[in-house]
Design a protein around this motif. Structure first.
Motif, PDB file in Angstrom:
ATOM      1  N   GLY A 205       0.580  -1.497   0.179  1.00 13.53           N
ATOM      2  CA  GLY A 205       0.025   0.344  -0.300  1.00 13.53           C
ATOM      3  C   GLY A 205       1.102   0.917  -0.158  1.00 13.53           C
ATOM      4  N   ASP A 206      -0.226   2.401   0.276  1.00 14.07           N
ATOM      5  CA  ASP A 206       1.068   3.101   0.373  1.00 14.07           C
ATOM      6  C   ASP A 206       1.954   4.013   1.800  1.00 14.07           C
ATOM      7  OD1 ASP A 206      -0.658   4.273  -2.206  1.00 14.07           O
ATOM      8  OD2 ASP A 206      -2.031   5.416  -1.350  1.00 14.07           O
ATOM      9  N   LYS A 207       1.092   3.582   2.908  1.00 15.97           N
ATOM     10  CA  LYS A 207       1.524   3.004   3.674  1.00 15.97           C
ATOM     11  C   LYS A 207       1.284   2.351   5.001  1.00 15.97           C
ATOM     12  CE  LYS A 207       0.542   7.829   5.025  1.00 15.97           C
ATOM     13  NZ  LYS A 207       0.017   9.133   5.370  1.00 15.97           N
ATOM     14  N   GLU A 208       1.984   1.913   6.513  1.00 13.91           N
ATOM     15  CA  GLU A 208       1.238   1.855   7.236  1.00 13.91           C
ATOM     16  C   GLU A 208       0.248   1.837   8.162  1.00 13.91           C
ATOM     17  OE1 GLU A 208       2.105  -1.698   7.650  1.00 13.91           O
ATOM     18  OE2 GLU A 208       4.527  -2.179   7.852  1.00 13.91           O
ATOM     19  N   ILE A 209      -0.711   1.051   8.171  1.00 15.52           N
ATOM     20  CA  ILE A 209      -1.868   1.806   9.169  1.00 15.52           C
ATOM     21  C   ILE A 209      -1.947   2.759  10.345  1.00 15.52           C
ATOM     22  CG2 ILE A 209      -3.881   1.769  10.149  1.00 15.52           C
ATOM     23  CD1 ILE A 209      -4.093  -0.770   8.171  1.00 15.52           C
ATOM     24  N   TYR A 210      -0.857   1.757  11.193  1.00 12.37           N
ATOM     25  CA  TYR A 210      -0.236   2.501  12.601  1.00 12.37           C
ATOM     26  C   TYR A 210       0.726   3.590  11.752  1.00 12.37           C
ATOM     27  CZ  TYR A 210       4.599   0.824  11.227  1.00 12.37           C
ATOM     28  OH  TYR A 210       5.753   0.600  11.073  1.00 12.37           O
ATOM     29  N   MET A 211       1.267   3.752  10.665  1.00 11.29           N
ATOM     30  CA  MET A 211       1.553   5.644  10.619  1.00 11.29           C
ATOM     31  C   MET A 211       0.114   6.356  10.525  1.00 11.29           C
ATOM     32  SD  MET A 211       4.449   4.607   7.507  1.00 11.29           S
ATOM     33  CE  MET A 211       6.317   2.853   8.255  1.00 11.29           C
ATOM     34  N   GLU A 212      -0.413   5.691   9.766  1.00 11.04           N
ATOM     35  CA  GLU A 212      -1.023   6.888   9.207  1.00 11.04           C
ATOM     36  C   GLU A 212      -2.019   7.645  10.569  1.00 11.04           C
ATOM     37  OE1 GLU A 212      -3.837   9.921   7.471  1.00 11.04           O
ATOM     38  OE2 GLU A 212      -2.579   8.592   6.873  1.00 11.04           O
ATOM     39  N   ARG A 213      -2.205   6.718  11.607  1.00 10.40           N
ATOM     40  CA  ARG A 213      -3.117   6.545  12.687  1.00 10.40           C
ATOM     41  C   ARG A 213      -2.050   7.389  13.401  1.00 10.40           C
ATOM     42  NH1 ARG A 213      -7.070   8.298  14.797  1.00 10.40           N
ATOM     43  NH2 ARG A 213      -8.119   7.253  16.321  1.00 10.40           N
ATOM     44  N   THR A 214      -0.879   7.747  13.092  1.00 14.05           N
ATOM     45  CA  THR A 214      -0.141   8.379  14.500  1.00 14.05           C
ATOM     46  C   THR A 214       0.016   9.390  14.128  1.00 14.05           C
ATOM     47  OG1 THR A 214       1.600   5.683  15.014  1.00 14.05           O
ATOM     48  CG2 THR A 214       2.331   7.995  15.285  1.00 14.05           C
ATOM     49  N   GLU A 215       0.128   9.877  12.612  1.00 15.80           N
ATOM     50  CA  GLU A 215       0.346  11.349  12.016  1.00 15.80           C
ATOM     51  C   GLU A 215      -0.548  12.289  12.423  1.00 15.80           C
ATOM     52  OE1 GLU A 215       0.822  10.216   7.638  1.00 15.80           O
ATOM     53  OE2 GLU A 215       3.163   9.642   8.136  1.00 15.80           O
ATOM     54  N   GLN A 216      -2.433  11.443  12.243  1.00 14.42           N
ATOM     55  CA  GLN A 216      -3.341  12.097  12.746  1.00 14.42           C
ATOM     56  C   GLN A 216      -3.577  12.173  14.693  1.00 14.42           C
ATOM     57  OE1 GLN A 216      -6.115   9.466  11.979  1.00 14.42           O
ATOM     58  NE2 GLN A 216      -6.036   9.015  10.047  1.00 14.42           N
ATOM     59  N   ALA A 217      -2.772  11.253  14.604  1.00 10.51           N
ATOM     60  CA  ALA A 217      -2.139  12.280  16.760  1.00 10.51           C
ATOM     61  C   ALA A 217      -1.088  13.223  16.687  1.00 10.51           C
ATOM     62  CB  ALA A 217      -1.815  11.208  17.323  1.00 10.51           C
ATOM     63  N   LEU A 218      -0.663  12.887  15.509  1.00 13.76           N
ATOM     64  CA  LEU A 218       0.428  14.175  15.951  1.00 13.76           C
ATOM     65  C   LEU A 218       0.207  15.313  15.242  1.00 13.76           C
ATOM     66  CD1 LEU A 218       3.865  12.360  14.371  1.00 13.76           C
ATOM     67  CD2 LEU A 218       3.111  12.359  16.799  1.00 13.76           C
ATOM     68  N   GLU A 219      -0.678  15.347  14.752  1.00 12.60           N
ATOM     69  CA  GLU A 219      -1.389  16.730  14.216  1.00 12.60           C
ATOM     70  C   GLU A 219      -1.714  17.482  15.280  1.00 12.60           C
ATOM     71  OE1 GLU A 219      -4.491  15.676  11.649  1.00 12.60           O
ATOM     72  OE2 GLU A 219      -3.130  15.140   9.915  1.00 12.60           O
ATOM     73  N   LYS A 220      -2.728  16.800  16.212  1.00 11.69           N
ATOM     74  CA  LYS A 220      -3.037  17.646  17.592  1.00 11.69           C
ATOM     75  C   LYS A 220      -2.169  17.869  18.642  1.00 11.69           C
ATOM     76  CE  LYS A 220      -7.167  17.826  15.836  1.00 11.69           C
ATOM     77  NZ  LYS A 220      -7.507  18.509  15.667  1.00 11.69           N
ATOM     78  N   SER A 221      -0.664  17.605  18.246  1.00 10.26           N
ATOM     79  CA  SER A 221       0.619  18.588  18.762  1.00 10.26           C
ATOM     80  C   SER A 221       1.104  18.742  20.254  1.00 10.26           C
ATOM     81  CB  SER A 221       0.840  19.830  19.125  1.00 10.26           C
ATOM     82  OG  SER A 221       0.621  20.661  17.729  1.00 10.26           O
ATOM     83  N   PRO A 222       0.456  16.587  20.861  1.00  6.14           N
ATOM     84  CA  PRO A 222       0.673  15.762  21.403  1.00  6.14           C
ATOM     85  C   PRO A 222       2.001  16.467  22.790  1.00  6.14           C
ATOM     86  CG  PRO A 222       0.243  13.909  20.366  1.00  6.14           C
ATOM     87  CD  PRO A 222       0.430  15.530  19.297  1.00  6.14           C
ATOM     88  N   ASP A 223       1.982  15.786  23.739  1.00  8.44           N
ATOM     89  CA  ASP A 223       3.120  15.228  24.544  1.00  8.44           C
ATOM     90  C   ASP A 223       3.095  13.790  25.089  1.00  8.44           C
ATOM     91  OD1 ASP A 223       3.945  18.159  24.979  1.00  8.44           O
ATOM     92  OD2 ASP A 223       2.858  18.092  26.409  1.00  8.44           O
ATOM     93  N   ILE A 224       2.030  13.638  24.785  1.00  9.52           N
ATOM     94  CA  ILE A 224       1.454  11.907  25.472  1.00  9.52           C
ATOM     95  C   ILE A 224       0.720  11.429  24.385  1.00  9.52           C
ATOM     96  CG2 ILE A 224       0.603  10.311  26.881  1.00  9.52           C
ATOM     97  CD1 ILE A 224       1.806  12.714  28.812  1.00  9.52           C
ATOM     98  N   ILE A 225       0.264  10.682  23.960  1.00  8.47           N
ATOM     99  CA  ILE A 225      -0.565   9.771  23.344  1.00  8.47           C
ATOM    100  C   ILE A 225      -1.212   8.331  24.247  1.00  8.47           C
ATOM    101  CG2 ILE A 225      -1.150   8.025  20.692  1.00  8.47           C
ATOM    102  CD1 ILE A 225       1.431  10.113  19.782  1.00  8.47           C
ATOM    103  N   ALA A 226      -2.291   8.548  24.826  1.00  6.49           N
ATOM    104  CA  ALA A 226      -2.866   7.811  24.886  1.00  6.49           C
ATOM    105  C   ALA A 226      -3.820   6.874  24.713  1.00  6.49           C
ATOM    106  CB  ALA A 226      -3.643   7.997  26.291  1.00  6.49           C
TER     107      ALA A 226
END
Length: 712
Positions: free
Chosen positions: A653-674
């Motif tokens: 595919g174009d990318k791994e699913i976990y990469m896409e979801r991680t990028e979605q989390a990083l869009e929120k500029s978090p210190d912690i992903i829970a």
């Protein structure tokens, strides 16, 4: 009652007058001929589908009370359609409009048969209301259809496209929408010219059509009559044509969607149906002495899983006929969103097409017909089958309750149990579960190493002292063996000990729940694990179970009861939520006060079991800033770890699913992903490493965050 009888009598007198009117008699004859032709063609189409359904497997239907409630919510209330509010409202208005307009259509058929006009007008106020609603909705539906056509032709909506959407699919949609538009125009034409020709004796109320009368001022009576009849015949013929086109169109859902919702599965989305044939085999393996108690039935040996259309249940085939091809399922599929071949919509299109091909062959040549093709490989590739994460986003989004993962899992069952084929990396997992009781190659004797330095009571020790704990804490394979998730297990144990919760663990007696085996098609291995675990739990008289793993939570809660293991199963987020509400938790640290936390919803806690609030309630007591991802709760995207994906190589595919979801989390500029799932924990750990963010951004389970805030 007397007044109603008088009105019916008046109508009967009208019928008698019209009966001897040559025009009405001729119209009746023509109408009855056309109606009989329509019924004949439609009956043939339905009989054809009936013969196809006879080729499928049984599917149990029960609990009609719950089904009716679901029907009211999804069909009458159109609740799923409103998950996308604006376009959902347009679709809902079309549906509600058809409900009122259908009344007028039935009246037209009665009028056509017996030679009357507005035969149901004796219903008085009720008639006026329904006719008024139909007149208004004819206009509203017409506008909505124009919007739909504009979106399809000019706006290039992404979910309307895809490899499976051939040109004929788009023509089909546009033709059906055009027919509906013409139906609405002709209905308004009928009402307008009816009002023009009967201005002193109008039956019913026509709020929209009455406004169109000035457009035809001065028209002669003969012209008014002509255009009334023209629109009447156009409308009824369009209805008859539409009815006979629908069975061969993707718009068959106009007929099928309501029954499909009524007959849809009512279990939680995370539940997978049991295979009784496998249960029988496993019981014999576990207790060979019962072999002679079983009476072998003569006949064809049942195939495990689905290879072709004759292996699916009638309900799965009904799903394929009902599919609107709207693409909502595919638009939320994490595999499809990351460029992989899987499209849930394509599964339904392929199943319907394959049944048409093979079904006709069987009907013509007999049940032994073989065209050397099958649903798997000739229509649906193994790559598509193995790309699914079983996150149930497709089933959640489908407005008519189609369950795509159930078909995928049945095809996996066939590949694994009939052909001994699985995705790369899964066979070692099967071996490890069978030999070690866990997906990894660790000794069962190492299952308690995570507890080093902690006081953790064992069920066996308590039983020896004739004690029974209130809760069994089900550690799970990930919580016992995965290095990152061992820390989660330890944090939760510290909370339990700090609060003096009466619990115990199975220790080395615990074995894998079998979730991974079941969702990767190895039903035999799953059931072996289930029966073995249930026997152990039975020996300890376990009634309440807490677990940190949503996958085990779902399996123990929803699937073990099929094998005799019924328990009160609590996810640790729910347990923590409860003790917080009871005031048992004291927050003694503000170590996280300046941290920005974004939460990810695990699929098997959220969509699979409708639990979204518990983890948020836990996070809300932690001094910190909380933010939500754009895709959250029931709209949340899968982390990519479910359905065995965490243990196998991802499809191209174009990318791994976990990469896409991680990028979605990083869009929120978090210190912690829970999160609150061990699979999600592993996926985000990998995602942060891939983004080189593991030093500045941490991922924690809610239990770890609560432990930090409690200062224990």
């Amino acid at each position: 009652m007397i007044n109603i009888l008088k009105m019916i009598t008046c109508h009967c007198n009208d019928i008698n007058k019209n009966y001897f009117n040559p025009y009405f008699m001729t119209k009746q004859i023509y109408f009855i001929i056309v109606l009989l032709i329509t019924i004949g063609i439609f009956s043939f189409s339905i009989y054809r589908y009936y013969r196809f359904f006879k080729l499928t497997k049984p599917f149990p239907i029960n609990n009609w009370g719950k089904r009716i409630i679901i029907f009211i919510k999804l069909v009458i209330g159109q609740s799923k359609i409103f998950r996308f509010p604006l376009i959902g409202l347009a679709h809902a208005l079309v549906f509600w409009g058809f409900c009122f307009i259908l009344f007028g259509s039935m009246e037209m058929i009665i009028d056509g048969i017996i030679g009357t006009e507005r035969i149901l007008s004796f219903l008085g106020v009720v008639y006026s209301f329904i006719i008024a609603a139909g007149d208004v909705f004819a206009f509203v539906v017409g506008i909505a259809i124009i919007i739909f056509l504009f979106r399809r032709i000019f706006m290039k909506i992404k979910r309307f496209s895809g490899e499976e959407m051939k040109k004929v699919s788009h023509y089909d949609a546009n033709i059906a929408l055009t027919l509906i538009l013409l139906l609405m125009i002709s209905l308004l034409g009928i009402n307008t010219f009816y009002c023009l020709g009967n201005q002193h004796e109008i039956q019913g109320i026509y709020p929209v059509s009455i406004l169109l009368i000035p457009l035809f001022d001065g028209m002669q009576a003969s012209s008014i009559h002509f255009w009334y009849e023209f629109n009447w015949w156009l409308h009824i013929l369009l209805i008859f044509i539409f009815a006979n086109v629908l069975p061969y169109s993707k718009h068959f859902h106009v007929f099928m969607s309501a029954p499909n919702v009524l007959l849809s599965r009512i279990d939680p989305l995370g539940f997978i149906y049991n295979m009784e044939s496998i249960s029988k085999e496993v019981k014999l393996m576990m207790n060979p002495d019962t072999a002679f108690d079983e009476q072998e039935e003569e006949g064809e040996v049942e195939r495990f899983g689905v290879l072709d259309t004759t292996d699916v249940t009638w309900k799965t085939y009904l799903d394929s006929l009902t599919c609107t091809q709207c693409g909502r399922c595919t638009s939320v599929c994490p595999a499809n969103l990351t460029g992989k071949k899987l499209s849930p919509r394509k599964l339904m299109i392929d199943l319907r097409a394959r049944m048409k091909e093979k079904g006709l062959g069987i009907i013509k040549n007999g049940k032994d017909f073989n065209d050397n093709k099958s649903l798997i490989r000739d229509y649906i590739s193994e790559e598509e089958i193995w790309a699914c994460t079983t996150c149930n986003a497709c089933a959640q989004e489908c407005p008519i309750n189609i369950n795509h993962p159930s078909l995928i899992l049945d095809m996996r069952r066939y590949l694994v149990m009939e052909e001994s084929k699985s995705a790369k990396g899964i066979n070692p997992v099967f071996s490890n579960i069978e030999n070690n009781g866990a997906p990894w190659q660790y000794s069962p004797e190492d299952r308690m190493l995570w507890a080093e330095g902690l006081e953790v009571p064992l069920m066996s020790d308590l039983m020896a002292k004739n004690k029974k704990p209130e809760f069994l804490f089900w550690v799970g394979s990930a919580g016992a063996y995965d290095d990152r998730n061992k820390k989660v297990t330890r944090s939760f144990i510290k909370i339990l000990n700090h609060l003096n919760i009466n619990y115990a663990v199975l220790g080395v007696e615990e074995s894998d729940s079998g979730d991974i085996a079941r969702r990767t098609g190895n039903e035999m291995l799953f059931q072996m694990q289930a029966f073995m675990n249930i026997e152990i739990l039975k020996n300890y008289d376990v009634t309440k179970i807490i677990t940190c793993d949503p996958h085990d939570f779902n399996t123990l809660k929803n699937e073990y009861p099929d094998f005799g293991g019924s328990y009160e199963v609590i996810h640790h987020s729910q347990f923590l939520q409860k003790i917080i509400k009871e005031g048992k938790v004291n927050i003694n640290s503000d170590a996280l006060k300046d941290k920005r936390i974004v939460y990810h919803d695990p699929c098997y806690l959220g969509r699979a079991n409708n639990e979204y609030q518990a983890a948020r309630d836990v996070l809300n007591v932690i001094p910190s800033t909380k933010v939500e991802m754009d895709k959250n709760k029931s709209f949340a995207m899968c982390c990519g770890g479910g359905g065995g994906q965490m243990f196998k190589e991802a499809e191209t595919g174009d990318k791994e699913i976990y990469m896409e979801r991680t990028e979605q989390a990083l869009e929120k500029s978090p210190d912690i992903i829970a999160t609150s799932c061990p699979f999600c924990m592993v996926m985000f750990t990998d995602g942060l490493k891939y983004k080189n963010k593991e030093e500045e951004i941490k991922n924690y389970d809610i239990a770890e965050l609560l432990e930090i805030s409690m200062g224990i």
